[in-house]
Scaffold this motif. Structure first.
Motif, PDB file in Angstrom:
ATOM      1  N   MET A   1       1.708  -8.359  -3.866  1.00 51.76           N
ATOM      2  CA  MET A   1       1.471  -8.525  -2.389  1.00 51.76           C
ATOM      3  C   MET A   1       1.685 -10.352  -2.166  1.00 51.76           C
ATOM      4  N   ASN A   2       2.423 -10.594  -1.116  1.00 50.81           N
ATOM      5  CA  ASN A   2       2.679 -11.990  -0.920  1.00 50.81           C
ATOM      6  C   ASN A   2       1.518 -12.366   0.057  1.00 50.81           C
ATOM      7  N   PRO A   3       1.224 -13.491   0.147  1.00 52.50           N
ATOM      8  CA  PRO A   3       0.140 -14.123   1.091  1.00 52.50           C
ATOM      9  C   PRO A   3       0.276 -13.650   2.457  1.00 52.50           C
ATOM     10  N   ARG A   4       1.280 -13.647   2.904  1.00 54.88           N
ATOM     11  CA  ARG A   4       1.459 -13.034   4.372  1.00 54.88           C
ATOM     12  C   ARG A   4       1.183 -11.520   4.446  1.00 54.88           C
ATOM     13  N   ASP A   5       1.583 -10.850   3.450  1.00 61.34           N
ATOM     14  CA  ASP A   5       1.305  -9.641   3.489  1.00 61.34           C
ATOM     15  C   ASP A   5      -0.156  -9.317   3.438  1.00 61.34           C
ATOM     16  N   MET A   6      -0.693 -10.069   2.476  1.00 61.10           N
ATOM     17  CA  MET A   6      -2.463 -10.032   2.438  1.00 61.10           C
ATOM     18  C   MET A   6      -2.960 -10.486   3.534  1.00 61.10           C
ATOM     19  N   ALA A   7      -2.588 -11.249   4.394  1.00 59.85           N
ATOM     20  CA  ALA A   7      -3.288 -11.710   5.815  1.00 59.85           C
ATOM     21  C   ALA A   7      -3.118 -10.560   6.653  1.00 59.85           C
ATOM     22  N   ALA A   8      -1.835 -10.021   6.854  1.00 59.78           N
ATOM     23  CA  ALA A   8      -1.548  -8.895   7.588  1.00 59.78           C
ATOM     24  C   ALA A   8      -2.484  -7.676   7.216  1.00 59.78           C
ATOM     25  N   ALA A   9      -2.670  -7.570   6.178  1.00 62.68           N
ATOM     26  CA  ALA A   9      -3.500  -6.379   5.587  1.00 62.68           C
ATOM     27  C   ALA A   9      -5.050  -6.692   6.051  1.00 62.68           C
ATOM     28  N   GLU A  10      -5.417  -8.040   5.793  1.00 70.01           N
ATOM     29  CA  GLU A  10      -6.849  -8.254   6.210  1.00 70.01           C
ATOM     30  C   GLU A  10      -7.218  -8.118   7.743  1.00 70.01           C
ATOM     31  N   ASN A  11      -6.120  -8.542   8.423  1.00 67.36           N
ATOM     32  CA  ASN A  11      -6.268  -8.256   9.751  1.00 67.36           C
ATOM     33  C   ASN A  11      -6.172  -6.949  10.434  1.00 67.36           C
ATOM     34  N   THR A  12      -5.521  -6.113   9.690  1.00 67.35           N
ATOM     35  CA  THR A  12      -5.519  -4.606   9.731  1.00 67.35           C
ATOM     36  C   THR A  12      -6.896  -4.066   9.730  1.00 67.35           C
ATOM     37  N   ALA A  13      -7.482  -4.537   8.611  1.00 68.96           N
ATOM     38  CA  ALA A  13      -8.779  -4.043   8.020  1.00 68.96           C
ATOM     39  C   ALA A  13      -9.916  -4.322   9.216  1.00 68.96           C
ATOM     40  N   PHE A  14      -9.701  -5.590   9.673  1.00 68.13           N
ATOM     41  CA  PHE A  14     -10.696  -6.145  10.749  1.00 68.13           C
ATOM     42  C   PHE A  14     -10.854  -5.056  11.891  1.00 68.13           C
ATOM     43  N   TRP A  15      -9.542  -5.110  12.336  1.00 70.10           N
ATOM     44  CA  TRP A  15      -9.443  -4.249  13.646  1.00 70.10           C
ATOM     45  C   TRP A  15      -9.922  -2.757  13.426  1.00 70.10           C
ATOM     46  N   ASN A  16      -9.431  -2.356  12.136  1.00 70.73           N
ATOM     47  CA  ASN A  16      -9.821  -0.726  11.816  1.00 70.73           C
ATOM     48  C   ASN A  16     -11.385  -0.733  11.758  1.00 70.73           C
ATOM     49  N   LEU A  17     -11.921  -1.668  11.119  1.00 67.64           N
ATOM     50  CA  LEU A  17     -13.798  -1.638  11.110  1.00 67.64           C
ATOM     51  C   LEU A  17     -14.017  -1.769  12.383  1.00 67.64           C
ATOM     52  N   LEU A  18     -13.488  -2.481  13.220  1.00 71.14           N
ATOM     53  CA  LEU A  18     -14.105  -2.696  14.466  1.00 71.14           C
ATOM     54  C   LEU A  18     -14.193  -1.638  15.656  1.00 71.14           C
TER      55      LEU A  18
END
Lengths: 109, 168
Positions: free
Chosen positions: B1-18
């Motif tokens: 997974m490239n850094p951009r995909d990782m950042a996008a996955a992290e953002n999605t994880a944040f909104w999902n948890l919130l």
């Protein structure tokens, strides 16, 4: 069930008697603002950096203080002469020895 | 997974948890600020700070307590900024959703909460609005559990007589 617990449930139910929805416009604004944000380094690593810099800073300040002290000339002693005084009261005689830096008591040849 | 995909996955994880916590978080902030209009700004700041510092969230911790501790800091910051302004205006109670006979009791509860100091009101709503346990409130606010227990005990004692709640 204890009385406190039942009271807590009653208070909690009444507190939930008022519930607000998040305004949709605010939700959109938050998402819009978040897209412009850069994720920041995590807090623990930031703190680690701070703890690394702190001793270096302290050492630097100490070094500066020592360097400022170094060129200072040693202070001259406040004692410029030594006086030794004897009084022979019944003969009204006072003998005073004054020792100064250039004072020579006797010289050996 | 490239850094951009990782950042996008992290953002999605944040909104999902919130997502499941948003309404509760919003109401907690709103009530802790006595329904002040500034509550919207405090909520926004909380979410944006959480989003920005999501990398510092440790997976072994509970996300709910983590985001509420950010809200706690934002509320504190708000009261520090507005200390000179009057905090307690006339209490306006919007959107009464309770049935008629309970509406008066709800009003009584919020009148009591409005009279509390900001920190006390926060604890009151962390417990009764958001359902946190004392140990979790301790973690969120960094206050001693004894102090939290004392405040809740005072709230119970005061509200018991005010509400005349029967436990039959």
């Amino acid at each position: 069930m204890t009385e406190d617990k039942r009271l807590d449930e009653s208070i909690s139910r009444l507190v939930h008697g008022i519930q607000h929805d998040i305004p949709p416009s605010m939700e959109e604004e938050i998402h819009r603002k978040s897209e412009a944000l850069e994720p920041r380094p995590d807090l623990p690593s930031y703190r680690r950096l701070l703890w690394t810099l702190l001793p270096s800073g302290a050492a630097l300040i100490l070094g500066v203080m020592l360097l400022r002290q170094a060129p200072m000339k040693p202070r001259n002693s406040d004692i410029s002469e030594i006086r030794t005084q004897f009084e022979i009261a019944d003969k009204n005689i006072t003998i005073v020895f004054i020792q100064k830096p250039d004072f020579v008591f006797y010289e050996e040849n | 997974m490239n850094p951009r995909d990782m950042a996008a996955a992290e953002n999605t994880a944040f909104w999902n948890l919130l997502a499941p916590l948003k309404i509760n978080l919003y109401n907690f902030i709103l009530k802790s600020l006595n329904f002040a209009t500034d509550a919207d700004d405090v909520y926004q700041e909380t979410i944006l700070h959480g989003f920005q510092y999501f990398a510092s969230f440790r997976q072994d911790k509970e996300f709910r307590a983590w985001i509420f501790s950010i809200a706690h800091n934002e509320i504190k910051r708000h009261f520090r900024k507005t200390r000179k302004r009057s905090e307690l205006g006339a209490l306006k109670l919007p959107l009464m959703t309770s049935p008629g006979d309970e509406a008066a009791l709800v009003k009584e509860i919020y009148r009591y909460a409005a009279g509390l100091k900001p920190r006390e009101r926060e604890i009151f709503f962390l417990f009764y609005e958001s359902g946190f346990a004392i140990s979790e409130i301790e973690e969120i606010t960094n206050l001693k559990s004894g102090y939290i227990k004392l405040l809740l005990h005072q709230a119970r004692t005061n509200l018991k007589t005010k509400l005349g709640v029967s436990h039959d």
